[in-house]
Design a protein around this motif. Structure first.
Motif, PDB file in Angstrom:
ATOM      1  N   ASP A  11      57.615  34.229  19.288  1.00 39.62           N
ATOM      2  CA  ASP A  11      57.040  33.222  20.386  1.00 39.62           C
ATOM      3  C   ASP A  11      55.667  33.648  20.640  1.00 39.62           C
ATOM      4  OD1 ASP A  11      57.516  31.188  22.017  1.00 39.62           O
ATOM      5  OD2 ASP A  11      57.740  32.467  23.911  1.00 39.62           O
ATOM      6  N   TYR A  12      54.906  33.838  19.658  1.00 41.42           N
ATOM      7  CA  TYR A  12      53.418  34.035  19.877  1.00 41.42           C
ATOM      8  C   TYR A  12      52.852  35.105  20.741  1.00 41.42           C
ATOM      9  CZ  TYR A  12      53.562  29.264  17.453  1.00 41.42           C
ATOM     10  OH  TYR A  12      54.155  28.460  16.516  1.00 41.42           O
ATOM     11  N   ALA A  13      53.824  36.077  20.938  1.00 40.63           N
ATOM     12  CA  ALA A  13      53.349  37.152  21.701  1.00 40.63           C
ATOM     13  C   ALA A  13      52.266  37.998  20.970  1.00 40.63           C
ATOM     14  CB  ALA A  13      54.589  38.109  22.179  1.00 40.63           C
ATOM     15  N   VAL A  14      51.114  38.320  21.703  1.00 37.25           N
ATOM     16  CA  VAL A  14      50.117  39.366  20.896  1.00 37.25           C
ATOM     17  C   VAL A  14      50.713  40.758  20.548  1.00 37.25           C
ATOM     18  CG1 VAL A  14      47.984  40.381  21.517  1.00 37.25           C
ATOM     19  CG2 VAL A  14      48.337  38.161  22.424  1.00 37.25           C
ATOM     20  N   PRO A  15      50.741  40.738  19.514  1.00 34.86           N
ATOM     21  CA  PRO A  15      51.280  41.886  18.822  1.00 34.86           C
ATOM     22  C   PRO A  15      50.794  43.403  19.144  1.00 34.86           C
ATOM     23  CG  PRO A  15      50.088  41.053  16.802  1.00 34.86           C
ATOM     24  CD  PRO A  15      49.852  40.256  18.322  1.00 34.86           C
ATOM     25  N   ASP A  16      51.538  44.364  19.480  1.00 35.84           N
ATOM     26  CA  ASP A  16      51.149  45.743  19.765  1.00 35.84           C
ATOM     27  C   ASP A  16      50.068  46.237  18.868  1.00 35.84           C
ATOM     28  OD1 ASP A  16      52.643  45.531  22.502  1.00 35.84           O
ATOM     29  OD2 ASP A  16      54.170  46.727  21.205  1.00 35.84           O
ATOM     30  N   GLY A  17      49.247  46.923  18.995  1.00 36.83           N
ATOM     31  CA  GLY A  17      48.154  47.597  18.546  1.00 36.83           C
ATOM     32  C   GLY A  17      47.257  46.784  17.864  1.00 36.83           C
ATOM     33  N   HIS A  18      47.073  45.438  18.348  1.00 33.92           N
ATOM     34  CA  HIS A  18      46.051  45.003  17.784  1.00 33.92           C
ATOM     35  C   HIS A  18      45.064  44.308  19.017  1.00 33.92           C
ATOM     36  CE1 HIS A  18      47.242  44.011  13.718  1.00 33.92           C
ATOM     37  NE2 HIS A  18      48.299  44.272  14.154  1.00 33.92           N
ATOM     38  N   ASP A  19      43.794  44.409  18.894  1.00 36.08           N
ATOM     39  CA  ASP A  19      42.852  43.588  19.942  1.00 36.08           C
ATOM     40  C   ASP A  19      42.811  42.306  19.833  1.00 36.08           C
ATOM     41  OD1 ASP A  19      40.858  44.258  21.777  1.00 36.08           O
ATOM     42  OD2 ASP A  19      39.750  43.065  20.049  1.00 36.08           O
ATOM     43  N   LEU A  20      42.929  41.713  21.034  1.00 36.16           N
ATOM     44  CA  LEU A  20      43.072  40.427  21.114  1.00 36.16           C
ATOM     45  C   LEU A  20      41.486  39.628  20.462  1.00 36.16           C
ATOM     46  CD1 LEU A  20      44.359  37.647  21.900  1.00 36.16           C
ATOM     47  CD2 LEU A  20      43.609  37.888  23.955  1.00 36.16           C
ATOM     48  N   GLU A  21      40.550  40.383  20.895  1.00 37.49           N
ATOM     49  CA  GLU A  21      39.320  39.831  20.278  1.00 37.49           C
ATOM     50  C   GLU A  21      39.308  39.626  18.680  1.00 37.49           C
ATOM     51  OE1 GLU A  21      35.253  38.473  20.355  1.00 37.49           O
ATOM     52  OE2 GLU A  21      36.690  38.721  22.011  1.00 37.49           O
ATOM     53  N   GLU A  22      39.810  40.854  18.200  1.00 40.74           N
ATOM     54  CA  GLU A  22      39.857  41.026  16.632  1.00 40.74           C
ATOM     55  C   GLU A  22      40.830  39.789  16.121  1.00 40.74           C
ATOM     56  OE1 GLU A  22      42.278  43.898  13.443  1.00 40.74           O
ATOM     57  OE2 GLU A  22      42.104  44.419  15.609  1.00 40.74           O
ATOM     58  N   LEU A  23      41.837  39.541  16.883  1.00 39.98           N
ATOM     59  CA  LEU A  23      42.645  38.651  16.378  1.00 39.98           C
ATOM     60  C   LEU A  23      41.963  37.131  16.349  1.00 39.98           C
ATOM     61  CD1 LEU A  23      45.951  39.794  18.100  1.00 39.98           C
ATOM     62  CD2 LEU A  23      45.655  39.888  15.245  1.00 39.98           C
ATOM     63  N   VAL A  24      41.208  36.833  17.571  1.00 40.44           N
ATOM     64  CA  VAL A  24      40.743  35.590  17.610  1.00 40.44           C
ATOM     65  C   VAL A  24      39.773  35.476  16.755  1.00 40.44           C
ATOM     66  CG1 VAL A  24      39.461  34.153  19.052  1.00 40.44           C
ATOM     67  CG2 VAL A  24      41.320  35.483  20.101  1.00 40.44           C
ATOM     68  N   GLY A  25      39.018  36.390  16.355  1.00 38.96           N
ATOM     69  CA  GLY A  25      37.827  36.510  15.262  1.00 38.96           C
ATOM     70  C   GLY A  25      38.700  35.851  13.931  1.00 38.96           C
ATOM     71  N   ALA A  26      39.759  36.798  13.833  1.00 44.21           N
ATOM     72  CA  ALA A  26      40.505  36.390  12.472  1.00 44.21           C
ATOM     73  C   ALA A  26      40.816  34.981  12.438  1.00 44.21           C
ATOM     74  CB  ALA A  26      41.683  37.525  12.325  1.00 44.21           C
ATOM     75  N   LEU A  27      41.619  34.552  13.252  1.00 40.32           N
ATOM     76  CA  LEU A  27      41.740  33.026  13.531  1.00 40.32           C
ATOM     77  C   LEU A  27      40.917  32.123  13.157  1.00 40.32           C
ATOM     78  CD1 LEU A  27      44.326  33.310  16.451  1.00 40.32           C
ATOM     79  CD2 LEU A  27      45.048  33.030  14.168  1.00 40.32           C
ATOM     80  N   SER A  28      39.599  32.627  13.777  1.00 44.61           N
ATOM     81  CA  SER A  28      38.437  31.608  13.518  1.00 44.61           C
ATOM     82  C   SER A  28      38.011  31.704  11.935  1.00 44.61           C
ATOM     83  CB  SER A  28      37.244  32.249  14.437  1.00 44.61           C
ATOM     84  OG  SER A  28      35.980  31.495  14.183  1.00 44.61           O
ATOM     85  N   ARG A  29      38.268  32.601  11.539  1.00 51.65           N
ATOM     86  CA  ARG A  29      37.754  32.770  10.010  1.00 51.65           C
ATOM     87  C   ARG A  29      38.861  32.119   9.463  1.00 51.65           C
ATOM     88  NH1 ARG A  29      36.437  37.798  11.603  1.00 51.65           N
ATOM     89  NH2 ARG A  29      38.449  38.742  10.892  1.00 51.65           N
ATOM     90  N   ALA A  30      40.340  32.223   9.645  1.00 49.16           N
ATOM     91  CA  ALA A  30      41.035  31.562   8.882  1.00 49.16           C
ATOM     92  C   ALA A  30      41.210  29.947   8.964  1.00 49.16           C
ATOM     93  CB  ALA A  30      42.658  31.815   9.574  1.00 49.16           C
TER      94      ALA A  30
END
Length: 262
Positions: A11-30
Motif C-alpha cells: 500500500d505504497y508504504a515507504v520501505p524500511d532502510g531507504h531514505d525518502l530523498e533517495e527514493l524520490v531521486g530514483a523515481l525521478s530518473r525512472a
C-alpha cells in the motif's frame, strides 16, 4: 535495486532502510527511462500515490517540479514527454511555480516529436501529456486562461508531419474546454484565440490536407461537442458549462466553415 512492486503491494508504504530523498531521486530518473516498463510501470504509480498522499514534503515536491521543468530541454524525447505528467501530479496536489508555466509554454508548441506510441520506447504522447498539463494550468488562478488558450492555438498551428492517431486531438480539446470553464474569461478571450487558426485555414491552397490542418480540425470538432455538452472535471461528475458558450459555438462553426464551405 529498489523493489517498486513490493512498495505497491505494501500500500505504497515507504520501505524500511531507504531514505525518502533517495527514493524520490530514483523515481525521478525512472520517469525518464527509455524502457517503457520502467518509465510507465510501477514507479509511475508509486510517485503519483506519494505525491497525492503528501508522503513527499512540499519543499521536495517543489524541487521535483523544478527538475521536470528543466527536463523539457532534455535531449531524450521520453524524458521531455513524461515531464508534464509529473508536473500535472504536482499542480493537481496544489504545488505551483510560475517558472513551470514558462518552461512548459516554451516546450509545448516547439516539440517536434509527436509520435503517440513507439514500438521500443512505448508511450511518448507529447501532445496528449502536454494537453493534460495545459488544462490543469488553465484552471489555476495564477495563470491567465487566455495564455493557455493561445498556447493551444500555437500547438495546433505548429508544422508537423504527424497525423495524430492516439486520441491526441480529443485530449487537447478536453484541455481547452477545461480552460474555457474559467468564469473570469471575457468573451473576447474565449473566442479570440481562434483568430490565428481561422487565418491559417483561410490561407490554405489546393492539394492534400496538411497533417497540422487535419489535427486542428479534429480538435475543433471535438471542442464544439464539448462546448455544446459541457466539460466534465471527472468521468462521473456533472458537466460544467463553458464560458460564453453561444458565442464560442458560433465562432467555432465559422472557423470550421472556412474549410468545409470552400
Amino acid at each position: 535495486m529498489i523493489n517498486w512492486t513490493a512498495i505497491e503491494e505494501a500500500d505504497y508504504a515507504v520501505p524500511d532502510g531507504h531514505d525518502l530523498e533517495e527514493l524520490v531521486g530514483a523515481l525521478s530518473r525512472a520517469l525518464a527511462d527509455p524502457d517503457p516498463e520502467v518509465r510507465d510501470g510501477t514507479p509511475y504509480g508509486v510517485l503519483r500515490t506519494w505525491i497525492g498522499r503528501g508522503v513527499i514534503a512540499a519543499p521536495r515536491r517543489h524541487a521535483l517540479g523544478d527538475e521536470m521543468a528543466a527536463r523539457f530541454g532534455d535531449p531524450e524525447v521520453q524524458a521531455r514527454t513524461f515531464a508534464p505528467l509529473v508536473l500535472d501530479m504536482l499542480v493537481t496536489k496544489g504545488d505551483f511555480a510560475p517558472a513551470w508555466v514558462d518552461a512548459f509554454a516554451r516546450w509545448y508548441p516547439a516539440e517536434s516529436d509527436l509520435r503517440g506510441y513507439h514500438e521500443e520506447l512505448g508511450w511518448l504522447h507529447a501532445v496528449a501529456h502536454g494537453a493534460d498539463l495545459l488544462g490543469t494550468f488553465g484552471l489555476r488562478p495564477e495563470v491567465a486562461p487566455a495564455r493557455m488558450l493561445d498556447l493551444a492555438a500555437e500547438r495546433l498551428l505548429a508544422p508537423t508531419p504527424y497525423v495524430w492517431e492516439q486520441l491526441e486531438d480529443d485530449r487537447l480539446a478536453m484541455a481547452i474546454a477545461r480552460t474555457l470553464t474559467r468564469k473570469d474569461l471575457t468573451e473576447e478571450a474565449a473566442t479570440g484565440w481562434l483568430e490565428p487558426i481561422a487565418a491559417d485555414l483561410r490561407a490554405l491552397g489546393r492539394g492534400p490536407t496538411p497533417a497540422r490542418v487535419s489535427n486542428c480540425l479534429r480538435t475543433l470538432r471535438m471542442l464544439y461537442v464539448l462546448t455544446d455538452r459541457g466539460s466534465r472535471p471527472a468521468p462521473d461528475a456533472a458537466p460544467v458549462a463553458l464560458a460564453h458558450r453561444a458565442a464560442l459555438k458560433e465562432r467555432l462553426a465559422e472557423v470550421l466553415d472556412t474549410v468545409y464551405a470552400r
